[in-house]
Design a protein around this motif. Structure first.
Motif, PDB file in Angstrom:
ATOM      1  N   ARG A 631       0.666  -1.289   0.150  1.00  0.00           N
ATOM      2  CA  ARG A 631      -0.235   0.066  -0.027  1.00  0.00           C
ATOM      3  C   ARG A 631       0.717   1.711   0.178  1.00  0.00           C
ATOM      4  O   ARG A 631       0.947   2.702  -0.531  1.00  0.00           O
ATOM      5  CB  ARG A 631      -1.120   0.062   1.180  1.00  0.00           C
ATOM      6  CG  ARG A 631      -1.755  -1.200   1.362  1.00  0.00           C
ATOM      7  CD  ARG A 631      -2.805  -1.707   0.765  1.00  0.00           C
ATOM      8  NE  ARG A 631      -4.212  -0.509  -0.205  1.00  0.00           N
ATOM      9  CZ  ARG A 631      -4.909  -0.740   0.822  1.00  0.00           C
ATOM     10  NH1 ARG A 631      -4.863  -1.675   1.665  1.00  0.00           N
ATOM     11  NH2 ARG A 631      -5.881  -0.167   0.724  1.00  0.00           N
ATOM     12  N   ARG A 663       1.690   9.451   4.444  1.00  0.00           N
ATOM     13  CA  ARG A 663       0.831   8.417   5.288  1.00  0.00           C
ATOM     14  C   ARG A 663       0.436   9.064   6.303  1.00  0.00           C
ATOM     15  O   ARG A 663       1.206   9.553   7.148  1.00  0.00           O
ATOM     16  CB  ARG A 663       1.310   7.040   4.602  1.00  0.00           C
ATOM     17  CG  ARG A 663       1.141   6.232   4.087  1.00  0.00           C
ATOM     18  CD  ARG A 663       0.287   6.533   3.054  1.00  0.00           C
ATOM     19  NE  ARG A 663      -0.767   5.945   3.569  1.00  0.00           N
ATOM     20  CZ  ARG A 663      -2.315   5.111   3.637  1.00  0.00           C
ATOM     21  NH1 ARG A 663      -2.676   5.934   2.058  1.00  0.00           N
ATOM     22  NH2 ARG A 663      -3.469   4.549   3.751  1.00  0.00           N
ATOM     23  N   VAL A 669      -4.864   6.518  12.095  1.00  0.00           N
ATOM     24  CA  VAL A 669      -5.512   5.330  10.686  1.00  0.00           C
ATOM     25  C   VAL A 669      -6.007   4.268  12.174  1.00  0.00           C
ATOM     26  O   VAL A 669      -7.427   3.474  11.700  1.00  0.00           O
ATOM     27  CB  VAL A 669      -3.994   4.124  10.310  1.00  0.00           C
ATOM     28  CG1 VAL A 669      -4.872   3.271  10.160  1.00  0.00           C
ATOM     29  CG2 VAL A 669      -3.247   5.784   9.320  1.00  0.00           C
ATOM     30  N   GLU A 672      -9.794   5.123  11.982  1.00  0.00           N
ATOM     31  CA  GLU A 672     -10.529   4.682  11.098  1.00  0.00           C
ATOM     32  C   GLU A 672     -10.819   3.189  11.306  1.00  0.00           C
ATOM     33  O   GLU A 672     -12.070   2.457  10.990  1.00  0.00           O
ATOM     34  CB  GLU A 672      -9.784   4.911   9.717  1.00  0.00           C
ATOM     35  CG  GLU A 672      -9.600   5.948   9.565  1.00  0.00           C
ATOM     36  CD  GLU A 672      -8.904   6.422   7.923  1.00  0.00           C
ATOM     37  OE1 GLU A 672      -8.758   5.477   6.840  1.00  0.00           O
ATOM     38  OE2 GLU A 672      -7.725   7.935   7.721  1.00  0.00           O
ATOM     39  N   TYR A 673     -10.305   2.633  11.277  1.00  0.00           N
ATOM     40  CA  TYR A 673      -9.398   0.760  11.757  1.00  0.00           C
ATOM     41  C   TYR A 673     -11.050   0.963  12.554  1.00  0.00           C
ATOM     42  O   TYR A 673     -11.885  -0.378  12.824  1.00  0.00           O
ATOM     43  CB  TYR A 673      -8.796   0.791  11.958  1.00  0.00           C
ATOM     44  CG  TYR A 673      -9.110  -1.439  11.885  1.00  0.00           C
ATOM     45  CD1 TYR A 673      -8.374  -2.138  10.781  1.00  0.00           C
ATOM     46  CD2 TYR A 673      -9.123  -1.700  13.387  1.00  0.00           C
ATOM     47  CE1 TYR A 673      -9.092  -3.485  10.850  1.00  0.00           C
ATOM     48  CE2 TYR A 673      -9.087  -3.469  13.720  1.00  0.00           C
ATOM     49  CZ  TYR A 673      -8.488  -3.882  11.844  1.00  0.00           C
ATOM     50  OH  TYR A 673      -8.768  -5.791  12.535  1.00  0.00           O
ATOM     51  N   ASP A 708     -14.100  -3.836   3.308  1.00  0.00           N
ATOM     52  CA  ASP A 708     -12.999  -2.293   3.877  1.00  0.00           C
ATOM     53  C   ASP A 708     -12.256  -3.128   4.981  1.00  0.00           C
ATOM     54  O   ASP A 708     -11.213  -2.591   5.318  1.00  0.00           O
ATOM     55  CB  ASP A 708     -14.357  -1.716   4.173  1.00  0.00           C
ATOM     56  CG  ASP A 708     -14.811  -1.048   3.063  1.00  0.00           C
ATOM     57  OD1 ASP A 708     -14.801  -1.037   1.969  1.00  0.00           O
ATOM     58  OD2 ASP A 708     -16.363  -0.246   2.827  1.00  0.00           O
ATOM     59  N   ARG A 711      -8.632  -4.282   3.874  1.00  0.00           N
ATOM     60  CA  ARG A 711      -7.825  -3.085   3.064  1.00  0.00           C
ATOM     61  C   ARG A 711      -7.322  -2.713   4.511  1.00  0.00           C
ATOM     62  O   ARG A 711      -5.987  -2.177   4.398  1.00  0.00           O
ATOM     63  CB  ARG A 711      -9.036  -2.110   2.018  1.00  0.00           C
ATOM     64  CG  ARG A 711      -9.297  -3.069   0.796  1.00  0.00           C
ATOM     65  CD  ARG A 711     -10.270  -2.133  -0.129  1.00  0.00           C
ATOM     66  NE  ARG A 711      -9.610  -2.317  -1.425  1.00  0.00           N
ATOM     67  CZ  ARG A 711     -11.148  -2.076  -2.586  1.00  0.00           C
ATOM     68  NH1 ARG A 711     -11.992  -1.736  -1.518  1.00  0.00           N
ATOM     69  NH2 ARG A 711     -11.235  -2.688  -2.972  1.00  0.00           N
ATOM     70  N   LYS A 712      -7.519  -1.769   5.344  1.00  0.00           N
ATOM     71  CA  LYS A 712      -7.476  -1.093   6.222  1.00  0.00           C
ATOM     72  C   LYS A 712      -7.029  -2.023   7.423  1.00  0.00           C
ATOM     73  O   LYS A 712      -5.939  -1.866   7.704  1.00  0.00           O
ATOM     74  CB  LYS A 712      -8.852  -0.635   7.158  1.00  0.00           C
ATOM     75  CG  LYS A 712      -8.310   0.300   8.502  1.00  0.00           C
ATOM     76  CD  LYS A 712      -7.601   1.361   7.751  1.00  0.00           C
ATOM     77  CE  LYS A 712      -8.439   2.187   6.139  1.00  0.00           C
ATOM     78  NZ  LYS A 712      -7.706   3.442   6.080  1.00  0.00           N
ATOM     79  N   HIS A 713      -7.182  -3.484   7.413  1.00  0.00           N
ATOM     80  CA  HIS A 713      -5.749  -4.539   8.297  1.00  0.00           C
ATOM     81  C   HIS A 713      -4.933  -4.988   7.402  1.00  0.00           C
ATOM     82  O   HIS A 713      -3.685  -4.529   8.554  1.00  0.00           O
ATOM     83  CB  HIS A 713      -6.717  -5.696   8.183  1.00  0.00           C
ATOM     84  CG  HIS A 713      -6.261  -6.174   9.344  1.00  0.00           C
ATOM     85  ND1 HIS A 713      -5.293  -7.566   8.709  1.00  0.00           N
ATOM     86  CD2 HIS A 713      -5.501  -6.655  11.085  1.00  0.00           C
ATOM     87  CE1 HIS A 713      -4.457  -8.599   9.727  1.00  0.00           C
ATOM     88  NE2 HIS A 713      -5.376  -7.856  10.768  1.00  0.00           N
ATOM     89  N   GLU A 715      -3.007  -2.387   6.341  1.00  0.00           N
ATOM     90  CA  GLU A 715      -2.637  -1.412   5.398  1.00  0.00           C
ATOM     91  C   GLU A 715      -2.202  -0.830   7.651  1.00  0.00           C
ATOM     92  O   GLU A 715      -1.136  -0.278   7.782  1.00  0.00           O
ATOM     93  CB  GLU A 715      -3.329   0.396   5.715  1.00  0.00           C
ATOM     94  CG  GLU A 715      -2.879   1.764   6.086  1.00  0.00           C
ATOM     95  CD  GLU A 715      -4.162   2.298   5.005  1.00  0.00           C
ATOM     96  OE1 GLU A 715      -4.160   3.555   6.211  1.00  0.00           O
ATOM     97  OE2 GLU A 715      -5.027   2.346   4.979  1.00  0.00           O
ATOM     98  N   ILE A 716      -2.593  -1.246   8.662  1.00  0.00           N
ATOM     99  CA  ILE A 716      -2.736  -0.549   9.725  1.00  0.00           C
ATOM    100  C   ILE A 716      -1.601  -1.929  10.329  1.00  0.00           C
ATOM    101  O   ILE A 716      -0.520  -1.337  11.580  1.00  0.00           O
ATOM    102  CB  ILE A 716      -4.154  -1.100  10.591  1.00  0.00           C
ATOM    103  CG1 ILE A 716      -3.798   0.180  12.281  1.00  0.00           C
ATOM    104  CG2 ILE A 716      -4.439  -2.103  10.843  1.00  0.00           C
ATOM    105  CD1 ILE A 716      -4.594   0.101  13.386  1.00  0.00           C
TER     106      ILE A 716
END
Length: 942
Positions: A631, A663, A669, A672-673, A708, A711-713, A715-716
């Motif tokens: 990412r 980022r 982040v 958001e998660y 969703d 995708r966030k997992h 990233e984080i």
């Protein structure tokens, strides 16, 4: 207001093209396609035919042309399209038949058609086809509004497997659109959705709407020019590549300068945006101009020379003349070679030393165009001045991702001062917005507060941190990392610290220890591997590092062949060869921080002072686009570089908003998660609640919501502050894995929809908000690790001890590891059976084999035999159930293994012989194809 249907989208596009002077032609079947091709080819070659008193081709002559066109691969056909065909007629004449006018690209015959039906391995009906001189060269796949654009891309990949053949193998470009988003890409199957591009104007403003895209990209002269001039045939990979819009505009600007003035200029395209391809195409097209004598591509370091030359050779073998030393360069300059690649050091030697310069005196006044790669580096000293003084009619162009401005000038000179005005810009903020490069996650290590950077305990703490952090940052070694340090002595100390820690990852190092500033080969030793060294100690230390490397990889490098050692590290870091063990972490001082281009590099550790162009160049080693999992490029700084990072980003993005490039911090982040997790768990409080979902729409809503989270997992989890055991994320790691299992259960059956002999075209459901599960991108690559492969599973099995107390837990861990991975999930049952037969039921033999030196090899052989046996059993069961020959099924699997394409025709032919009737044949074909897919998925292990 009703939502525009796909049919209306198609009709609107055709109307737009007809207004742009395309001829509409109705082509219902493949026979009509060939008849139209004959007419258009005769029109296009009218003058050539008239020279022989002809108006057309006879049936026999046209058949010759068709037979000629049908031979060869897709890549070879792309060459045929661009060549003339010598047609020998029955009366002894020869007519040179042209399929595409590449020089006067507007002077081709443009047509548009729609809903062409083609009988391939499957009967398919294509949306919109653009024909040039009767050949289908552009295929446009439309999806109704609301459908993810990636599904149009996936549809084309299915066509590649099932139907494209004959004249459709001549497609050069694909266009996909859902009305509001439109992208194009070259006919290069499976290159990935990430390598589809939107079209823009010269200021990088995108034309996403289909009507705008058509007006600019599909305008006849623009499209003809792109197909004729801006598709690159990559000889290395035998594939087609098309330039992105900013590359197109940059080359056009250079061509315009060369043809219409003697002014110089430079191209500012951010690092990672494909400058090598752009500069190659510029050099190639400039070399074709009649009044240009030579084109020289000039780089400033050996590491770039090696990489760039191999890339140039891949684009067009023979276009690049290898220049390993100055003598060789002089020979090339004296020859008829039109394109030459060399280094600025060798070129400087050629013009500075009378021995060389006297031999090239004859060409010093020739019209020479020089293209300098990475012109922010060695073009500001005496070398550049001497070169320009010698070649007094040279025109120069520079490419850089980080120009030298007044703010970052070392000696007061700027890029504009040396090269003139900037001809085209494509900045890092543009590239990130277009998803052509990634942004950066920059984190600052807060550990030991010792100010002294050379402090031993500080360095030991950093080394331990890197080893402990490595798997987290690189997705368990799926990617690799660089560690940039301040100096060679510091690198040597770090290397010894790492070695003392006995890490499980493979660590190497590379540095130049010689006086590399000298300008000729006999001093730099670039052609021989010899280096002038001011420190014998550093040479010995490098050899010791090489010795460790040799032991690790079975190589035999010494400081005498440093170049080969460098190239080997380059290859291992790129992870392109499956049979080549990768290098996980490489310690560097300056090498690899410029010019090194690897999609598999995602992390840079920094214990080095950096600023401006040096900083952004180093950071940009990590930000090449690869897949959904990668990412961003991750940077971990062990020094306080934040001020320098902010200044560099501001200067080279031409923006005061660093958040466009960097980022957001972990806490942002995390919030958001948390929000996504809380909303998700309110709708789906337990994993068992997913089992109650019955309608496809309910399942679709769950998939979209959990996607969703996925995708966030992804990233984080790469952030340093992330802890999977934290209790404040909104969802525990166990919950995530439980829902992931349910998610993977639902995807089965939608990844590979069942084949039927009916027409593959858009369904007739009402247009609008009717997206089904088959229209969704499941992002399965985020749930699959390249590390979890057959070798990894074999290692886990080899470590089992059926007599130990924890055997059951370790056995189950292997199966759970596979079930949680999207790529291995379908093979878990097979491995369970293998363990049962070879471990559970044969403990003593398993333990005896495990203790042998070649135990893993023996285990792999047993697994291979088991897979073959079980596959044969599955094929025979299918043959018995469907009363069809196992030989037919094995032929189908063999052909699929070879071509990687489904061929239902093999099964259809066998079913015809059974005389089941149309309906029963269709049902049998559907059943058999689905089971064959499952067999291939389960038993094919790459």
């Amino acid at each position: 207001m009703s939502i525009q249907s796909e049919a209306a989208l198609e009709a609107g596009l055709i109307a737009t093209l007809m207004q742009m002077d395309y001829e509409y032609v109705q082509i219902a079947e493949e026979d009509n396609l060939y008849a139209n091709f004959k007419r258009q080819l005769e029109i296009h070659n009218r003058k050539r035919l008239e020279e022989h008193g002809r108006t057309g081709f006879t049936a026999e002559e046209f058949e010759k042309i068709v037979i000629y066109l049908e031979g060869g691969s897709r890549f070879e056909k792309a060459k045929k399209l661009r060549d003339l065909y010598p047609l020998d007629t029955a009366d002894g004449q020869r007519i040179w038949v042209e399929f595409l006018n590449r020089q006067q690209w507007c002077q081709n015959e443009f047509q548009v058609s729609n809903q062409i039906t083609v009988e391939g391995r499957k009967k398919c009906r294509y949306d919109v086809t653009i024909l040039i001189n009767g050949l289908p060269l552009v295929q446009i796949e439309l999806k109704r509004r609301g459908v993810e654009l990636k599904q149009a891309y996936n549809q084309i990949q299915r066509y590649h497997k099932t139907s494209f053949h004959g004249l459709f193998d001549y497609i050069q470009l694909f266009v996909i659109s859902n009305g509001v988003n439109t992208r194009y890409f070259a006919n290069n199957p499976n290159s990935g959705y990430k390598f589809t591009f939107n079209w823009t104007d010269a200021q990088n403003h995108p034309f996403n709407e289909l009507d705008m895209f058509a007006a600019f990209f599909l305008e006849k002269c623009t499209l003809g020019k792109i197909i004729g001039k801006y598709i690159v045939l990559h000889e290395g990979d035998k594939c087609l590549m098309v330039l992105r819009p900013y590359q197109f505009y940059a080359v056009e600007k250079i061509l315009d300068r060369v043809q219409n003035s003697n002014d110089n200029g430079y191209i500012w395209h951010t690092t990672g945006a494909g400058k090598t391809l752009t500069s190659f195409k510029a050099a190639q097209l400039v070399s074709e101009l009649d009044d240009v004598d030579k084109v020289m591509f000039v780089v400033d370091r050996h590491d770039l020379d090696t990489q760039t030359q191999s890339e140039y050779e891949a684009f067009e073998p023979g276009a690049v003349d290898s220049t390993d030393n100055t003598d060789e360069l002089v020979k090339r300059l004296q020859s008829n070679s039109k394109i030459i690649i060399t280094t600025i050091q060798k070129l400087n030697a050629a013009v500075s030393k009378t021995w060389y310069s006297s031999k090239i005196e004859d060409i010093r006044h020739s019209r020479i165009v020089m293209i300098f790669d990475e012109c922010h580096r060695s073009h500001f000293g005496d070398s550049h001045k001497k070169i320009m003084k010698f070649f007094d009619d040279a025109q120069i162009f520079g490419f850089t991702g980080t120009p030298i401005f007044t703010e970052n000038a070392v000696d007061g000179h700027t890029t504009k001062e040396i090269f003139g005005n900037c001809l085209h810009k494509y900045l890092i903020k543009d590239a990130i917005a277009d998803e052509n490069v990634l942004g950066f996650l920059v984190e600052y290590y807060h550990g030991n507060e010792i100010v002294d950077n050379d402090n031993q305990s500080r360095m030991e703490e950093i080394a331990k941190f890197i080893i402990n952090n490595f798997n987290k940052s690189t997705f368990d070694g799926e990617f690799d990392a660089l560690f940039a340090v301040q100096s060679v002595p510091m690198l040597i100390r770090y290397y010894k610290i790492f070695k003392s820690l006995k890490p499980s990852i493979r660590i190497g190092a590379v540095f130049t220890y010689g006086a590399n500033s000298s300008q000729d080969d006999d001093q730099t030793g670039m052609g021989t591997g010899q280096y002038v060294s001011e420190s014998v100690g550093e040479a010995d230390e490098l050899q010791a590092i090489m010795d460790d490397y040799n032991e690790m990889f079975g190589t035999a490098f010494t400081t005498e062949n440093f170049r080969a050692y460098y190239d080997d590290i380059n290859l291992r870091m790129k992870k392109k060869k499956a049979d080549m063990k990768p290098l996980d972490l490489c310690l560097v001082v300056g090498m690899f921080l410029t010019g090194f281009d690897s999609k598999k590099l995602n992390t840079l550790y920094v214990d080095k002072n950096m600023e401006y162009h040096g900083l952004l160049q180093a950071f940009s080693r990590t930000n090449r686009v690869l897949n959904e999992k990668k990412r961003f490029g991750k940077i971990v700084c062990f020094r306080d570089l934040k001020s320098n990072v902010d200044k560099s980003i501001k200067l080279f993005s031409n923006s005061d908003n660093p958040e466009d490039i960097i980022r957001p911090p972990f806490e942002d982040v995390k919030k958001e998660y948390q929000r996504l997790a809380v909303d998700f768990l309110q709708k789906y409080p337990t994993p068992s609640s997913i089992d109650l979902l019955q309608s496809e729409n309910d399942k679709k809503n769950f998939v979209l919501a959990f996607r969703d989270i996925i995708r966030k997992h992804a990233e984080i989890q790469i952030y340093e502050d992330y802890n999977e055991d934290a209790d404040d994320l909104g969802m525990t790691e166990q919950q995530f894995n439980d829902y992931k299992s349910k998610y993977l259960d639902i995807t089965v059956g939608f990844i590979d929809p069942p084949v039927t002999p009916s027409v593959v075209a858009e369904d007739s459901v009402p247009y609008g908000n009717s997206q089904g599960l088959e229209d969704i991108d499941f992002c399965l690559e985020l749930l699959h690790s390249d590390i979890i492969n057959v070798a990894y599973i074999l290692e886990l099995i080899a470590e089992l001890d059926p007599y130990s107390d924890d055997y059951s837990a370790k056995r189950q861990h292997i199966l759970d590891t596979m079930i949680k991975d999207a790529g291995m999930r379908g093979k878990a049952k097979l491995i369970d059976g293998f363990i049962r037969k070879n471990v559970d039921e044969d403990k003593e033999n398993f333990m005896n084999g495990r203790n042998k030196a070649d135990g893993t090899n023996e285990l792999e052989e047993r697994l291979n035999q088991y897979i073959v046996s079980e596959r044969n059993k599955a094929v025979n069961d299918l043959a018995d159930d469907e009363q069809i020959s196992a030989d037919v099924l094995n032929l189908y699997i063999k052909e699929y293994d070879y071509l990687q394409k489904e061929q239902p025709g093999i099964i259809q032919k066998a079913l015809k012989e059974k005389h089941l009737g149309l309906i029963k044949t269709r049902k049998a074909l559907t059943r058999i194809m689905e089971r064959l897919r499952n067999i291939i998925r389960t038993f094919n292990w790459e």
